[in-house]
Design an enzyme around this catalytic site. Sequence first.
Site, mmCIF file in Angstrom:
data_model
loop_
_atom_site.group_PDB
_atom_site.id
_atom_site.type_symbol
_atom_site.label_atom_id
_atom_site.label_comp_id
_atom_site.label_asym_id
_atom_site.label_seq_id
_atom_site.Cartn_x
_atom_site.Cartn_y
_atom_site.Cartn_z
ATOM 1 N N GLU A 43 1.028 -1.344 -0.128
ATOM 2 C CA GLU A 43 -0.384 -0.252 -0.385
ATOM 3 C C GLU A 43 1.243 1.308 0.340
ATOM 4 O OE1 GLU A 43 -3.475 1.628 2.781
ATOM 5 O OE2 GLU A 43 -2.160 -0.038 3.684
ATOM 6 N N GLU B 190 -11.646 3.461 7.008
ATOM 7 C CA GLU B 190 -10.252 3.157 7.523
ATOM 8 C C GLU B 190 -10.677 5.300 7.904
ATOM 9 O OE1 GLU B 190 -5.595 1.708 8.335
ATOM 10 O OE2 GLU B 190 -6.199 2.983 6.427
#
Length: 279
Positions: free
Chosen positions: A146, A243
């Site tokens: 990521e 998130e």
Amino acid sequence: MIRLAANLSVLFTEHDFLDRFAAAADAGFRGVEYLFPYAHAPETLRAALRDAGLEQVLFNLPPGDWAAGERGLASLPGREAEFHDSVVEALRYAEALDCPRVHAMAGLLPAGADAETRAAHQATYLNNLRFAAAEAAKVGREVLIEPINTRDMPRYFLSRQAHAMAVLEAVGADNLRLQFDLYHCQLMEGDLIQHLERQFARIGHVQIAGVPGRHEPDVGEVHYPAVFARLESLGYGGWVGCEYRPAGGTREGLGWGRAYGLRAEEEGTQGGCPCPSGV
């Protein structure tokens, strides 16, 4: 169809961690993710998932010494043995929790890193990811990488989408995929739908948050309904991890998700969640 997963490291923090599973299910979530599972036995987490009727969709490999500021091991020269151990531990939990994917955090560059240091991190990163992908393939799991923005995480080794795609290409493992966090991408590069379209074939998981404050996704400069519509039109069948840090109470801020099956506080069973207020 967009499937939303609650990130229990940042959502429902009104409750103790193990009580957040039931709180997420009561709010309409059917999947969960979080940073790390390792403070709890796999059997304890499996029971929490089972009792709440939830799927575990993602968590991170052990990151090194998080309290001391470490943010992953995958690119750190000299820490290969520790990284290998972290892969084994993460996959043990992934099997126990029936979690299909784990995220390998890249780690931080030292301050003032020169080209030689960056090259050493790159070589370590590729070798470690080859190992991780091979081990994960043995048990039918995926490993994700990521890009993380350097405003929130200065000196993070992987911060650009092009770098991530080059790493995926260099490693060449089918089960090594991209964790596409729209919040991080918007802060670093913008052009979200173009990135989504170009990288779609390699995306294994999507995460969202409002920009720039990292609060609810209906606040800020990103129009998430358009992004979700494009995800659906491309045929995305994975999860979208929420998130973000709620601006107030988690449940009170879920109105943005009504179209995707979530229930805000006024729509739920007032006082019906069995989770005690926590931390």
